[in-house]
Design a protein around this motif. Structure first.
Motif, PDB file in Angstrom:
ATOM      1  N   UNK A   1      40.698  33.215  44.776  1.00 32.61           N
ATOM      2  CA  UNK A   1      40.990  34.588  45.160  1.00 32.61           C
ATOM      3  C   UNK A   1      41.846  34.591  46.413  1.00 32.61           C
ATOM      4  N   UNK A   2      42.843  35.457  46.430  1.00 36.77           N
ATOM      5  CA  UNK A   2      43.670  35.596  47.607  1.00 36.77           C
ATOM      6  C   UNK A   2      43.192  36.805  48.408  1.00 36.77           C
ATOM      7  N   UNK A   3      42.408  37.664  47.780  1.00 39.02           N
ATOM      8  CA  UNK A   3      42.072  38.954  48.376  1.00 39.02           C
ATOM      9  C   UNK A   3      40.795  39.390  47.705  1.00 39.02           C
ATOM     10  N   UNK A   4      39.841  39.868  48.473  1.00 40.86           N
ATOM     11  CA  UNK A   4      38.613  40.365  47.862  1.00 40.86           C
ATOM     12  C   UNK A   4      38.071  41.488  48.726  1.00 40.86           C
ATOM     13  N   UNK A   5      37.726  42.595  48.090  1.00 39.61           N
ATOM     14  CA  UNK A   5      37.195  43.711  48.848  1.00 39.61           C
ATOM     15  C   UNK A   5      36.298  44.541  47.941  1.00 39.61           C
ATOM     16  N   UNK A   6      35.255  45.071  48.522  1.00 32.41           N
ATOM     17  CA  UNK A   6      34.354  45.887  47.709  1.00 32.41           C
ATOM     18  C   UNK A   6      34.164  47.224  48.415  1.00 32.41           C
TER      19      UNK A   6
ATOM     20  N   UNK B   1      42.126  39.740  44.064  1.00 33.33           N
ATOM     21  CA  UNK B   1      43.468  39.310  43.651  1.00 33.33           C
ATOM     22  C   UNK B   1      43.425  37.799  43.498  1.00 33.33           C
ATOM     23  N   UNK B   2      43.852  37.344  42.341  1.00 34.25           N
ATOM     24  CA  UNK B   2      43.702  35.939  41.968  1.00 34.25           C
ATOM     25  C   UNK B   2      45.026  35.209  41.960  1.00 34.25           C
ATOM     26  N   UNK B   3      44.978  33.989  42.451  1.00 39.93           N
ATOM     27  CA  UNK B   3      46.068  33.058  42.184  1.00 39.93           C
ATOM     28  C   UNK B   3      45.591  32.213  41.011  1.00 39.93           C
ATOM     29  N   UNK B   4      46.134  32.480  39.835  1.00 43.54           N
ATOM     30  CA  UNK B   4      45.603  31.807  38.645  1.00 43.54           C
ATOM     31  C   UNK B   4      45.955  30.325  38.604  1.00 43.54           C
ATOM     32  N   UNK B   5      47.061  29.964  39.264  1.00 44.53           N
ATOM     33  CA  UNK B   5      47.427  28.548  39.288  1.00 44.53           C
ATOM     34  C   UNK B   5      46.352  27.747  40.009  1.00 44.53           C
ATOM     35  N   UNK B   6      45.945  28.289  41.148  1.00 49.13           N
ATOM     36  CA  UNK B   6      44.975  27.551  41.959  1.00 49.13           C
ATOM     37  C   UNK B   6      43.548  27.996  41.656  1.00 49.13           C
ATOM     38  N   UNK B   7      43.379  28.970  40.792  1.00 44.52           N
ATOM     39  CA  UNK B   7      42.064  29.508  40.439  1.00 44.52           C
ATOM     40  C   UNK B   7      41.284  29.968  41.668  1.00 44.52           C
TER      41      UNK B   7
ATOM     42  N   UNK C   1      33.837  58.039  41.452  1.00 47.77           N
ATOM     43  CA  UNK C   1      34.588  59.279  41.607  1.00 47.77           C
ATOM     44  C   UNK C   1      35.828  59.153  42.465  1.00 47.77           C
ATOM     45  N   UNK C   2      36.074  57.977  43.035  1.00 48.28           N
ATOM     46  CA  UNK C   2      37.230  57.851  43.914  1.00 48.28           C
ATOM     47  C   UNK C   2      38.367  57.107  43.227  1.00 48.28           C
ATOM     48  N   UNK C   3      39.549  57.412  43.712  1.00 48.34           N
ATOM     49  CA  UNK C   3      40.743  56.666  43.331  1.00 48.34           C
ATOM     50  C   UNK C   3      41.297  56.096  44.620  1.00 48.34           C
ATOM     51  N   UNK C   4      41.446  54.790  44.674  1.00 47.90           N
ATOM     52  CA  UNK C   4      41.903  54.164  45.909  1.00 47.90           C
ATOM     53  C   UNK C   4      43.199  53.403  45.662  1.00 47.90           C
ATOM     54  N   UNK C   5      44.079  53.492  46.648  1.00 45.11           N
ATOM     55  CA  UNK C   5      45.350  52.769  46.578  1.00 45.11           C
ATOM     56  C   UNK C   5      45.298  51.650  47.609  1.00 45.11           C
ATOM     57  N   UNK C   6      45.703  50.450  47.174  1.00 42.55           N
ATOM     58  CA  UNK C   6      45.609  49.260  48.013  1.00 42.55           C
ATOM     59  C   UNK C   6      46.971  48.642  48.200  1.00 42.55           C
ATOM     60  N   UNK C   7      47.142  48.017  49.338  1.00 39.36           N
ATOM     61  CA  UNK C   7      48.325  47.197  49.564  1.00 39.36           C
ATOM     62  C   UNK C   7      47.816  45.776  49.812  1.00 39.36           C
ATOM     63  N   UNK C   8      48.246  44.809  49.017  1.00 43.60           N
ATOM     64  CA  UNK C   8      47.709  43.456  49.178  1.00 43.60           C
ATOM     65  C   UNK C   8      47.932  42.886  50.584  1.00 43.60           C
ATOM     66  N   UNK C   9      48.846  43.483  51.324  1.00 41.02           N
ATOM     67  CA  UNK C   9      49.107  42.973  52.671  1.00 41.02           C
ATOM     68  C   UNK C   9      48.120  43.518  53.680  1.00 41.02           C
ATOM     69  N   UNK C  10      47.374  44.550  53.304  1.00 37.77           N
ATOM     70  CA  UNK C  10      46.379  45.091  54.225  1.00 37.77           C
ATOM     71  C   UNK C  10      44.990  44.723  53.726  1.00 37.77           C
ATOM     72  N   UNK C  11      44.312  43.923  54.501  1.00 37.35           N
ATOM     73  CA  UNK C  11      43.019  43.397  54.078  1.00 37.35           C
ATOM     74  C   UNK C  11      41.930  44.462  54.164  1.00 37.35           C
TER      75      UNK C  11
END
Lengths: 508, 360
Positions: B105-110, B97-103, B141-151
């Motif tokens: 990442x606010x969130x990164x997960x693999x 998840x990117x903050x484009x103003x500041x260039x 093969x997976x579909x994952x749902x994310x909440x940006x508030x949960x790291x």
């Protein structure tokens, strides 16, 4: 043939459509850029909890519930049952913990809404100028949607309704505006017009009376009132409009509209009575000062006139000047002590200079009026001048200079201590235009204190970036300079070149 | 053209065409601005996010971010209009998840082990429509749902049962999020499977097979009780489901449109200002504008009291070839009717305008 014509027509139509779309697109671009600029700052939302967290909580709930259930026959348990607490629990459930943290940015949000509403109002006002009432009304509608407690928006919308002859709507809008700001003269006048045209003459005249109470010299209102009275004709003889025309001296509210006579033009907030105490210092409540509020206007609406400099006088917070003029006795009192900090002018500096001054005068401080203290400080300064040392830098200079304001002798004395050739190095970039004009006056009026006034003028002119300071010289300053230079020429035997050079530098 | 001579026929016009010298996969309008971001990859395999701004009929690049892995897709859906954070999926399965103003990442997960083909976001800019969430569909093969508030960890994970073959998930989208609790995810797979997951009950609500790989799915609106669903597939077909009425045996009523000449239908997008009009972008570079016309009665109740949906009709309003290569992404502008940005495999990003949509 018919087909060809049709195709041509179609093509023309498409081109036209495209052109209008393009202009729309440009408007959109501008609108978006404005919107984007308005969008910075914190933002908070009440959000539902994270999904995986809900799952964890869910199984807990059914476990709890059977515990709390008390059997109908278990009387002792019912005795202990805390009903209040149970109610509270239920209430809290509704509120939830998430909604509590939404308050932080409330202020910022409000601020943003206000700005947006202000923009809508400006747009509405331009529509009003073009007499496009419907467009204006929709602008004000949006403004009201954003900020519900601003009398101006209602009053302006009321005006539009009035122009459209929607008299009932106009009346109710004006009433709403008056509910928010009972002293809003324009709203009163508009309501009066609406009521007059609705035929409720008595109510209209009542409104106009109110107007005249607030603004006794409002001729338009007076004329309108007279017209209504003649319309009321025979009935009007017993009309209750008695105290109208002559405002009695005890009409105190007159003061109020004077403070804010141009309520429509200024985007300030409506006069809200219940202010937070903590914010008192901001609004200057209970202090004898005028608070200058920031005016937020989009750049294209701002005045093109140059900014005017306003001398800033530092005042201690929370300190009031006494309402009664000081008595002689008090002055004497103070002179004895020689120890009062000025209650109005910043005394922190003074305390530094006069080592003697300390907190012992704290008690009388509140009694001391600015005038009395001025007398004292003048006396002190002239005494102290002998102890002055020539300043080494501008900070030092300013700290002394600051409280010599208006005492020309002291100023002249102080300046005479300064070596003219050192002026550029003392002030460097920090010379202020007000100081320059003061010095010119000192050089002009206290000529006997100085040797070689041209040297001083030359010294000042050699200060870095003097040309910028020269631009701030007022007309009187320049007049003084001309006579000063004439005088110098004769008394100090200066060459024409020197004088011409100075004239050039001071832009005479 | 000849068949659409009516005066109110919309015209699709390429307003700006801009060549970018590398592959591009997705484009998104930055909310509340005249800017959009183009998501793609450089020939050397690195990913780029480029921000363009429209200024009086021209586009200008104002920012570029380069990362080691190619980006595939992005969405602003889970971010508020003030924060405007872009969620991206890349070829290696990283969600950022990117903050484009500041260039930054606010969130990164693999959590995905392979490319994230598709992403959708919801809940950022509407109130009372549930939590901000992002859904990603991946080749693993997976579909994952994310909440940006949960790291780090997804809040929901839909994966095939052990032993089943993993299908490549090509398309995901949110819908039915009309309150804080309800939400549905639709996922389309390479074998033509279309699955509808209910996030409230955490169950599979419905599934079917469309015979061809599902390239794109979209609900006509995300924040209303689900109304219509469009799913596009390979070989020029797309399906429109009326998802208001679900029959226990027959499922949802659907309309199928088949135009094998146009090749894969890469994407379908509904006009934000009119939910019954949508655009489909085909492999031959053609865009078609469609209108769904509802039947007189949207459902009928049979003698047993079970209701089933009635399909409507599709009307093509316009079609126009705008590119020589497949158009792989299209997004309508939320604030301006008829304005859209699209990317294609001819390495061009286009700002397109569609006139007279207001007359439909």
């Amino acid at each position: 043939m018919d087909k060809v014509f049709q195709i041509q027509n179609q093509a023309r139509n498409n081109v036209k459509e495209l052109q209008t779309y393009m202009t729309d697109l440009q408007n959109w671009e501008a609108e978006m850029k404005r919107k984007e600029a308005a969008l910075n700052g914190a933002f908070e939302q009440d959000l539902p909890p994270v999904r995986s967290k809900i799952k964890k909580e869910k199984p807990v709930v059914p476990k709890k519930k059977p515990e709390q259930k008390i059997k109908g026959s278990d009387y002792s348990a019912w005795d202990k049952y805390d009903v209040d607490k149970a109610c509270e629990d239920i209430d809290m459930e509704d509120v939830g913990p998430t909604s509590l943290d939404g308050k932080k940015s409330q202020q910022a949000k409000l601020e943003k809404l206000k700005e947006e509403a202000q923009y809508e109002k400006e747009r509405g006002n331009t529509f009003v100028k073009q007499e496009k009432w419907d467009e204006a009304i929709s602008c004000y509608n949006r403004a009201i949607e954003l900020v519900k407690d601003d009398a101006i928006y209602y009053a302006n919308r009321g005006l539009c309704y009035l122009k459209k002859d929607s008299l009932h709507q106009a009346e109710s809008d004006c009433s709403e505006a008056l509910r928010l700001d009972p002293t809003y003269v324009k709203a009163l006048q508009r309501r009066a017009t609406a009521r007059e045209r609705l035929g409720s003459l008595r109510a209209a005249s009542h409104d106009l009376n109110e107007v005249l109470k607030l603004e006794p010299h409002n001729t338009a209102a007076r004329k309108q009132l007279e017209a209504i009275k003649t319309r009321m004709g025979t009935k009007g003889a017993k009309s209750k409009s008695s105290p109208v025309t002559t405002p009695t001296p005890e009409n105190k509210p007159i003061v109020k509209p004077k403070m804010q006579p141009k309520i429509v033009e200024l985007p300030s907030e409506p006069a809200v009575a219940g202010q937070l105490i903590a914010d008192d210092w901001r609004t200057g409540v209970g202090e004898n000062i005028m608070v200058i509020k920031p005016v937020k206007k989009p750049p294209h609406l701002r005045s093109k006139r140059p900014l005017k400099s306003i001398p800033i006088q530092e005042v201690l917070l929370g300190e009031k000047t006494p309402e009664k003029p000081p008595t002689r006795l008090k002055i004497v009192d103070i002179e004895d002590n020689l120890s009062q900090g000025d209650s109005n002018n910043n005394d922190s500096n003074k305390k530094d200079i006069h080592g003697k001054i300390d907190a012992c005068g704290e008690g009388e401080k509140k009694v001391a009026s600015p005038e009395s203290v001025k007398l004292v400080s003048e006396a002190i300064i002239t005494e102290k001048i002998k102890n002055f040392v020539p300043p080494i830098n501008s900070v030092q200079f300013m700290s002394e200079w600051k409280y010599m304001k208006g005492q020309w002798d002291a100023m002249a004395e102080y300046w005479s201590l300064i070596e003219p050739s050192k002026i550029p190095s003392i002030f460097a970039n920090a010379l202020e235009s007000s100081v320059v004009s003061d010095v010119i006056q000192v050089l002009h009026s206290r000529r006997d204190k100085f040797r070689g006034r041209t040297a001083y003028l030359a010294g000042i002119a050699n200060v870095p970036r003097f040309s910028a300071l020269a631009m701030f010289l007022s007309h009187t300053d320049k007049q003084m300079l001309t006579t000063l230079l004439e005088d110098c020429k004769q008394s100090e035997n200066c060459t024409d070149e020197v004088i011409a050079d100075l004239k050039n530098k001071y832009e005479l | 053209m000849e068949e659409y001579d009516g005066l109110d026929t919309p015209q699709v016009i390429t307003h700006i065409e801009h060549n970018i010298n590398h592959s591009i996969f997705d484009c998104k309008w930055i909310p509340c601005s005249a800017k959009f971001v183009v998501i793609g990859s450089l020939p050397k395999g690195t990913g780029t996010l480029e921000v363009y701004e429209i200024t009086s009929g021209e586009i200008r690049k104002i920012k570029e971010i380069e990362r080691p892995n190619s980006f595939k897709c992005g969405t602003f859906g889970a971010s508020s209009d003030i924060e405007r954070r872009l969620a991206t999926g890349d070829f290696k399965g990283t969600l950022e998840i990117w903050d484009l103003e500041k260039s930054c990442q606010m969130y990164i997960t693999k959590e995905h082990t392979d490319i994230i083909n598709s992403i959708d976001g919801m809940g950022g800019n509407v109130n009372n429509c549930g939590a901000p969430e992002i859904v990603t569909g991946s080749r693993d093969g997976t579909v994952k749902v994310w909440d940006p508030r949960q790291r780090g960890k997804p809040v929901a994970n839909m994966q095939p049962v052990k032993g089943e073959t993993k299908r490549d998930c090509w398309a995901v989208s949110f819908g039915n999020s009309f309150n804080d609790a309800e939400r549905i995810v639709v996922a389309g797979y390479d074998n033509g499977d279309l699955k509808m997951f209910d996030l409230r009950t955490m169950s599979l609500r419905w599934e079917c097979n469309l015979k061809n790989g599902v390239c794109s799915t979209e609900f006509d609106r995300k924040d209303i009780p689900m109304n219509k669903l469009v799913a596009t597939t390979l070989e020029g077909k797309f399906h429109v489901f009326d998802v208001r009425t679900q029959n226990p045996t027959k499922g949802f009523a659907q309309v199928l449109n088949n135009d094998a000449k146009s090749g894969t239908i890469w994407v379908a997008r509904h006009v934000p200002q009119n939910r019954d009009i949508f655009v489909t972008c085909a492999g031959n570079g053609q865009v078609s504008l469609w209108k769904y016309e509802y039947p007189e009665h949207r459902y009928h109740v049979d003698h047993q009291g079970v209701s089933s949906g009635v399909p409507g009709k599709l009307k093509r309003l316009q079609r126009m070839v705008v590119s020589s290569q497949p158009i792989n992404a299209w997004e309508w502008n939320r604030d301006h009717l008829g304005l859209a940005v699209a990317t294609a495999y001819d390495q061009c990003v286009r700002v397109l305008i569609t006139t007279k949509l207001n007359l439909q």
